[in-house]
Design an enzyme around this catalytic site. Structure first.
Site, PDB file in Angstrom:
ATOM      1  N   HIS A 143      -1.201   1.479  -4.406  1.00 15.48           N
ATOM      2  CA  HIS A 143      -1.574   2.905  -4.386  1.00 15.48           C
ATOM      3  C   HIS A 143      -0.604   3.768  -5.186  1.00 15.48           C
ATOM      4  O   HIS A 143      -0.509   4.967  -4.955  1.00 15.48           O
ATOM      5  CB  HIS A 143      -1.683   3.393  -2.936  1.00 15.48           C
ATOM      6  CG  HIS A 143      -2.793   2.739  -2.171  1.00 15.48           C
ATOM      7  ND1 HIS A 143      -2.801   2.609  -0.802  1.00 15.48           N
ATOM      8  CD2 HIS A 143      -3.940   2.158  -2.605  1.00 15.48           C
ATOM      9  CE1 HIS A 143      -3.902   1.969  -0.430  1.00 15.48           C
ATOM     10  NE2 HIS A 143      -4.604   1.688  -1.500  1.00 15.48           N
ATOM     11  N   SER A 188       0.402  -3.249   8.409  1.00 16.27           N
ATOM     12  CA  SER A 188      -0.828  -2.635   7.895  1.00 16.27           C
ATOM     13  C   SER A 188      -1.969  -2.926   8.841  1.00 16.27           C
ATOM     14  O   SER A 188      -2.124  -4.049   9.317  1.00 16.27           O
ATOM     15  CB  SER A 188      -1.176  -3.179   6.510  1.00 16.27           C
ATOM     16  OG  SER A 188      -2.433  -2.669   6.090  1.00 16.27           O
ATOM     17  N   GLN A 203       0.834  -1.196   0.000  1.00 13.66           N
ATOM     18  CA  GLN A 203       0.000   0.000   0.000  1.00 13.66           C
ATOM     19  C   GLN A 203       0.875   1.254   0.000  1.00 13.66           C
ATOM     20  O   GLN A 203       0.369   2.358  -0.139  1.00 13.66           O
ATOM     21  CB  GLN A 203      -0.866   0.044   1.268  1.00 13.66           C
ATOM     22  CG  GLN A 203      -1.792  -1.126   1.457  1.00 13.66           C
ATOM     23  CD  GLN A 203      -2.383  -1.112   2.858  1.00 13.66           C
ATOM     24  OE1 GLN A 203      -1.954  -1.847   3.732  1.00 13.66           O
ATOM     25  NE2 GLN A 203      -3.360  -0.256   3.080  1.00 13.66           N
ATOM     26  N   ASN A 204       2.186   1.063   0.201  1.00 12.06           N
ATOM     27  CA  ASN A 204       3.086   2.208   0.369  1.00 12.06           C
ATOM     28  C   ASN A 204       3.460   2.823  -0.968  1.00 12.06           C
ATOM     29  O   ASN A 204       3.581   2.124  -1.970  1.00 12.06           O
ATOM     30  CB  ASN A 204       4.346   1.782   1.124  1.00 12.06           C
ATOM     31  CG  ASN A 204       4.021   1.268   2.511  1.00 12.06           C
ATOM     32  OD1 ASN A 204       2.949   1.559   3.037  1.00 12.06           O
ATOM     33  ND2 ASN A 204       4.912   0.497   3.085  1.00 12.06           N
ATOM     34  N   VAL A 205       3.705   4.131  -0.949  1.00  9.91           N
ATOM     35  CA  VAL A 205       4.035   4.865  -2.176  1.00  9.91           C
ATOM     36  C   VAL A 205       5.485   5.342  -2.141  1.00  9.91           C
ATOM     37  O   VAL A 205       5.903   6.153  -2.947  1.00  9.91           O
ATOM     38  CB  VAL A 205       3.072   6.064  -2.365  1.00  9.91           C
ATOM     39  CG1 VAL A 205       1.650   5.570  -2.609  1.00  9.91           C
ATOM     40  CG2 VAL A 205       3.101   7.005  -1.163  1.00  9.91           C
ATOM     41  N   ASP A 206       6.290   4.804  -1.180  1.00  9.72           N
ATOM     42  CA  ASP A 206       7.658   5.294  -0.956  1.00  9.72           C
ATOM     43  C   ASP A 206       8.717   4.587  -1.805  1.00  9.72           C
ATOM     44  O   ASP A 206       9.900   4.936  -1.726  1.00  9.72           O
ATOM     45  CB  ASP A 206       8.021   5.199   0.537  1.00  9.72           C
ATOM     46  CG  ASP A 206       7.765   3.813   1.131  1.00  9.72           C
ATOM     47  OD1 ASP A 206       7.904   2.802   0.386  1.00  9.72           O
ATOM     48  OD2 ASP A 206       7.431   3.725   2.329  1.00  9.72           O
ATOM     49  N   CYS A 238      -2.402  13.862 -20.730  1.00 11.18           N
ATOM     50  CA  CYS A 238      -1.763  12.993 -21.728  1.00 11.18           C
ATOM     51  C   CYS A 238      -1.166  11.728 -21.121  1.00 11.18           C
ATOM     52  O   CYS A 238      -0.666  10.868 -21.851  1.00 11.18           O
ATOM     53  CB  CYS A 238      -0.682  13.766 -22.487  1.00 11.18           C
ATOM     54  SG  CYS A 238       0.802  14.116 -21.513  1.00 11.18           S
TER      55      CYS A 238
HETATM   56 ZN   LIG Z   1       0.491  16.193 -20.599  1.00 16.94          ZN
END
Ligand SMILES: [Zn+2]
Length: 392
Positions: free
Chosen positions: A166, A315, A147-150, A177
């Site tokens: 995530h 978690s 779940q971590n975005v690091d 774009c």
């Molecule tokens: Zn763009």
């Protein structure tokens, strides 16, 4: 099926029932997890794996991790003793719709992210991430869902595949774009567009207020880095903050959803100008209130279905997208282990039918620090593997 939205969940959770009861101590938790990870699976791959000298079934465990595994790297948890929700009850993360709709909200978001990035960029994976990599090398864990975005998993064990439920903060994505850009380059651009903020950041760095080695000191100086990489800074003049537009959309304006050409205006320094209808850059994370991409959702489900057991690390399963994966494992009849400090959402249901005399192979629930426990588990499993190889 409705889209899977990421939403924060902040109700207090009851303390866990420790399973087996011997797992209430660190050494007991380690022993129970070793038992869990070496149990023979029900599927046919176990025999093949044993022949190859692997412990248990080959790649038979799927690992699900959350913010708790990154606490030892100096990042805040959401709900732990020093967690974002615990220390700052007024913390409200930005929602996707707000980010897309409001220039003011984006200025506030990027100002906080600008300050938080230094800390996140300096932070490194810890002993728990490295132990996960070793579990992959030992043939015990086949895939990580985080779940971590690091990006710590990707950095610590590039060979062991990770599904980032995530998304990730290391990149930006254009809302018009879909081009992606590295966050580190963007940081340099934010510095150039916001010299006063850059000076303030330099001062914060100089005083050590952003020092990842001193999270307590940082908190004392009024700065908290949240798991999503932003910094709380009350009463700061966000309204003057500037952020770049997507360079591809500036060069060739995209079509808006209504089919008309979007307008992408920039000021003299290249900052996104109000009145533009496209070219907005967003962190490549799934924001609260945003849907998880279908391909990511499917990859996570496949990872669970392909495994014979699931281990949750750090978690509280507070977000539905993570909780439902454990529910799925339960419905598949897979053994479940949870290593997390404090309570976990709906955990009674996951451990409703633990057999009498379970020493860990059927279920484990312990409340310990992952960076203390997992390296010890790995050490024992590596010894077991060496001994088995010596016997054959
Ligand atoms: Zn763009």
């Amino acid at each position: 099926m409705p889209p899977l939205l990421r939403v924060p969940y902040t109700d207090p959770l009851p303390s866990p029932r420790i399973i087996p009861t011997s797992a209430a101590t660190a050494s007991g938790a380690i022993a129970a997890l070793v038992d869990f990870l070496t149990a023979h699976s029900h599927n046919g791959s176990a025999a093949v794996a044993r022949e190859r000298g692997d412990v248990g079934a080959s790649n038979s465990t799927v690992l699900l991790t959350g913010a708790g595994i990154s606490v030892a790297s100096g990042l805040a948890d959401y709900r732990g003793a020093n967690g974002t929700y615990t220390l700052n009850r007024k913390y409200v993360p930005i929602y996707f719709n707000e980010f897309c709709a409001s220039h003011e909200a984006r200025k506030r978001y990027w100002a906080r992210s600008f300050l938080g990035w230094t800390n996140l960029h300096k932070a490194r994976p810890n002993a728990a991430h490295r132990a996960v990599g070793r579990l992959g090398e030992l043939g015990i864990v086949g895939r990580v869902v985080t779940q971590n975005v690091d990006s710590f998993h990707a950095h610590a064990h590039p060979a062991l595949p990770t599904t980032e439920l995530h998304g990730y903060l290391r990149s930006l994505v254009c809302l018009s774009c879909a081009n992606e850009y590295p966050r580190s380059t963007f940081q340099t651009q934010l510095s150039a567009l916001n010299p006063a903020w850059a000076a303030f950041l330099a001062e914060m760095v100089a005083t050590g207020a952003l020092d990842t080695e001193n999270p307590a000191e940082r908190r004392a100086k009024g700065l908290v880095t949240n798991p999503d990489g932003d910094v709380d800074l009350p009463n700061a003049p966000y309204s003057t903050f500037r952020y770049p537009a997507c360079p591809a959309c500036v060069a060739a304006p995209p079509r808006a959803p209504d089919g008309r050409m979007a307008r992408v205006d920039v000021d003299d320094d290249g900052a996104w100008a109000p009145g533009s209808t496209g070219g907005i850059l967003k962190p490549a994370v799934v924001m609260f209130g945003e849907s998880i991409p279908a391909a990511t959702k499917t990859a996570a489900e496949r990872a669970v279905d392909a495994a014979s057991r699931i281990l949750v690390v750090g978690s509280s399963l507070a977000t539905y997208s993570a909780w439902r994966l454990v529910k799925r494992a339960r419905e598949n009849g897979m053994p479940i282990a949870i290593l997390n400090m404090g309570g976990v959402r709906g955990e009674e249901a996951f451990f409703a039918h633990v057999p009498e005399g379970n020493t860990g192979r059927a279920a484990v629930r312990c409340s310990e620090d992952a960076d203390k426990i997992l390296p010890q588990v790995v050490k024992i499993l590596a010894d077991v593997k060496r001994e088995r190889k010596g016997e054959s």
